[in-house]
Every structure is written in C-alpha cells, then in structure tokens.
Design a protein around this motif. Sequence first.
Motif, short mmCIF file in Angstrom:
data_model
loop_
_atom_site.label_atom_id
_atom_site.label_comp_id
_atom_site.label_asym_id
_atom_site.label_seq_id
_atom_site.Cartn_x
_atom_site.Cartn_y
_atom_site.Cartn_z
N THR A 1 37.61 59.39 49.87
CA THR A 1 37.26 58.11 49.22
C THR A 1 35.87 58.21 48.59
O THR A 1 35.63 57.68 47.49
N SER A 2 34.95 58.90 49.26
CA SER A 2 33.60 59.02 48.67
C SER A 2 33.66 59.85 47.39
O SER A 2 32.96 59.56 46.41
N LYS A 3 34.49 60.90 47.36
CA LYS A 3 34.60 61.73 46.16
C LYS A 3 35.34 60.97 45.04
O LYS A 3 35.02 61.13 43.86
N HIS B 1 11.52 69.97 46.01
CA HIS B 1 11.23 68.61 46.43
C HIS B 1 12.09 68.33 47.66
O HIS B 1 13.31 68.12 47.53
N ALA B 2 11.48 68.35 48.84
CA ALA B 2 12.23 68.14 50.07
C ALA B 2 12.43 66.65 50.29
O ALA B 2 11.45 65.92 50.54
N MET B 3 13.63 66.19 50.14
CA MET B 3 13.92 64.75 50.27
C MET B 3 15.43 64.54 50.44
O MET B 3 16.23 65.43 50.20
N ASP B 4 15.75 63.33 50.89
CA ASP B 4 17.15 62.92 51.01
C ASP B 4 17.56 62.26 49.70
O ASP B 4 16.84 61.38 49.20
N VAL B 5 18.70 62.66 49.14
CA VAL B 5 19.11 62.08 47.85
C VAL B 5 19.42 60.59 47.96
O VAL B 5 19.47 59.89 46.95
N ASP C 1 41.32 56.53 63.46
CA ASP C 1 40.29 57.04 64.37
C ASP C 1 38.97 57.30 63.65
O ASP C 1 38.07 57.96 64.20
N ALA C 2 38.84 56.82 62.44
CA ALA C 2 37.66 57.18 61.62
C ALA C 2 36.36 56.72 62.29
O ALA C 2 36.30 55.67 62.93
N ASP C 3 35.33 57.56 62.11
CA ASP C 3 34.01 57.26 62.66
C ASP C 3 33.17 56.63 61.54
O ASP C 3 32.80 57.31 60.58
N PRO C 4 32.85 55.33 61.67
CA PRO C 4 32.12 54.65 60.58
C PRO C 4 30.79 55.32 60.25
O PRO C 4 30.36 55.31 59.09
N SER C 5 30.14 55.96 61.24
CA SER C 5 28.84 56.57 60.91
C SER C 5 29.03 57.81 60.03
O SER C 5 28.21 58.11 59.17
N ALA C 6 30.15 58.53 60.24
CA ALA C 6 30.45 59.67 59.35
C ALA C 6 30.75 59.17 57.94
O ALA C 6 30.27 59.74 56.95
N TRP C 7 31.51 58.08 57.84
CA TRP C 7 31.79 57.48 56.53
C TRP C 7 30.49 57.08 55.84
O TRP C 7 30.29 57.34 54.65
N GLU C 8 29.62 56.45 56.64
CA GLU C 8 28.36 55.97 56.06
C GLU C 8 27.57 57.15 55.47
O GLU C 8 27.05 57.05 54.37
N TRP C 9 27.49 58.26 56.24
CA TRP C 9 26.74 59.42 55.75
C TRP C 9 27.35 59.94 54.45
O TRP C 9 26.64 60.22 53.47
N GLY D 1 25.79 67.12 48.66
CA GLY D 1 26.93 66.39 49.21
C GLY D 1 27.55 67.14 50.36
O GLY D 1 27.09 68.22 50.74
N GLY D 2 28.58 66.55 50.90
CA GLY D 2 29.26 67.21 52.00
C GLY D 2 30.24 66.29 52.69
O GLY D 2 30.48 65.16 52.23
N ALA D 3 30.82 66.81 53.76
CA ALA D 3 31.82 66.07 54.54
C ALA D 3 31.38 66.04 55.99
O ALA D 3 30.66 66.93 56.46
N ARG D 4 31.81 65.02 56.69
CA ARG D 4 31.58 64.94 58.13
C ARG D 4 32.89 64.53 58.80
O ARG D 4 33.49 63.52 58.43
N GLY D 5 33.33 65.29 59.78
CA GLY D 5 34.50 64.92 60.57
C GLY D 5 35.81 65.17 59.85
O GLY D 5 35.85 65.56 58.68
#
Length: 257
Positions: A149-151, A55-59, A93-101, A83-87
């Motif tokens: 924080t997400s974990k 099933h190809a989809m975004d969780v 210096d955190a990038d809010p878009s990376a946090w959002e993902w 799951g995963g990490a970005r940045g």
Amino acid sequence: MTSTPRPLAVVTGASSGIGRATTELLCKSGYAVHVVARRADRLAELEDQLGVTGHAMDVADSAAVDALASALDAPAVLVNCAGGARGGDPVVDADPSAWEWMWQTNVLGTLLFDRAFVPKMKQAGRGTVVTVTSVAAFEPLPNSSGYSTSKHAQSALTQTLRSEMLGSPIRIIEVCPGIVRTEFFHQRYPDSPERADAMYDGLAPLEPMDVARAIDFAISQPPHVTLDRIVIRPTDQAGHGRTHRRTGNAHPEGPPQ
Ligand SMILES: NC(=O)c1ccc[n+]([C@@H]2O[C@H](COP(=O)([O-])OP(=O)(O)OC[C@H]3O[C@@H](n4cnc5c(N)ncnc54)[C@H](OP(=O)(O)O)[C@@H]3O)[C@@H](O)[C@H]2O)c1
C-alpha cells in the motif's frame, strides 16, 4: 581559467543498495552529488570514496528536509530511493507501527523531498525527479499489505506530480524493480537472516547496479524524453511473487520487493 560548476544531484537512500550504486554512476557522469541516509558512518565512507557530500538525516523529518533544500541550489536531479519494508504479516495480524514506519519513509519521505526540491527545479527551468517504487506498487501480494500500500501510494504521488508538472520542463520518472540483491530483506527481517537470504535462493536477482544503469539511462535522455515508468525484473521473475528457482524453491510466492 574558470571551470563550469558541476550539475547538482540529490540522492536519498544512498548509504546502501540501489541508492549507493546510483550515486556511483552520477559521480562518474560528473554530478556533484549530495547523499542522504540515516547512517552517518556509511555516508562518511561515501564522502571518502566518491567525493560526495553526506547529510545524515531521516527522510521523514520535515524540518531537516526543508533545511537541506534551503542550503542547496536547485538540483538537476533528485533521486528518491530511501525506503524499505518491515514485517510480513497478513492484514488481520498487521502491526500498525510497521505500517507507520513504511508510510512515513516510503510515502511521506518522498513527498517531503518532492515538495522541497521541485519548486526550486521549476524556478531553475529544468530538473529530473526519479522515484524508486517497486513492482509492489502495482501488484499486491499476500502478507505484504503495509509495504504494497505504501508503494502504491508512492507511485500515485509520483504520477500525480507528473500530471501537475505538465507544461513545465520537469521530468518525473518512476522506476519499479523486482527482486534486487541489497540489504532490503535483512532490514525487513532483522531477526531472521536465513529468511532474508532465502529470498535469493536458486535465482539470479537484479544487482543494485542493474537498476542504477536504468536510472542513469533515463536521466541521460534528451530533455524532451521522459521514460515515465520503468519496470525492471530479474529474468527469473515473471510476475510479482512468481519466480523460477533452480534449487530448493524455498519461497515460490515470497514477499514482495
Ligand atoms: N531490494 C529489492 O528487492 C527492492 C525491490 C523493489 C524496490 N526496492 C526499493 O528500492 C529502494 C532502495 O532499497 P534497496 O533495495 O537499495 O535497500 P537497502 O539496501 O536497504 O537501502 C535502503 C536505503 O534507504 C535508506 N533509508 C531507509 N529508511 C530511511 C529513512 N527513514 N531516512 C533516510 N534514509 C533511509 C537506507 O539508509 P539508512 O539505513 O542509512 O538510513 C538505505 O540507504 C527502496 O525504496 C525499496 O523499497 C527494493
């Protein structure tokens, strides 16, 4: 002669790494496995190789998750592994878009699958949910606040669900790995494959199958046994960010897994 239908399993993040290895073991154990990830080509390969259903989809796509749950019977097993990490920047210096993902994928994705499938498991009177968090779920490291924080949140969600399931037969299991050799760091640092590869310099990381075996062991316990939190690290990792490296020591305090 009629054959007994195989028990159903749903595995997110099955196109790679820990999720893929877990899918292999679940297939060997006789489950009919439904696998979820975004890369359709990888899922098609898995369908060919293991006879799973892709099933190809975004969780984090709520409508897609609900549609999947409506189309399936109650699974015996749900593995939240996507799951995963970005940045890897300091907080200031955190990038809010990376946090959002990271929050969308690691936290909301898990919530959506739990919300869609656990009520079906309850109705069926059985079920096991395995959520792969991380040692970063209880040991924060510098330059990894968004992931950690997400974990932490994914872990809190898992523990809350376990508490809410008390009195039901539903088992809630959390698996917290240290460094595992997967695509994780390449996805995290797409512009720096050297930085990703250096995470494994001079140490023997866990392999995806090491974690999959722990998941398989937990699932296959009798129904009255819940391995509620499993911490599994390489022998070369004593704590989060504390690693023994035989050569180079390039990242003695590298970013968390
Ligand atoms: N590797 C480590 O050192 C380590 C340590 C501790 C914990 N973990 C955790 O283990 C889990 C699995 O990671 P891994 O190490 O096996 O990494 P990986 O090889 O990069 O696998 C990640 C999987 O998640 C899927 N995924 C990512 N974002 C998604 C989204 N939005 N929707 C659907 N699927 C998505 C990916 O598939 P697509 O790209 O095809 O969507 C892939 O199948 C993650 O939760 C990670 O945080 C990893």
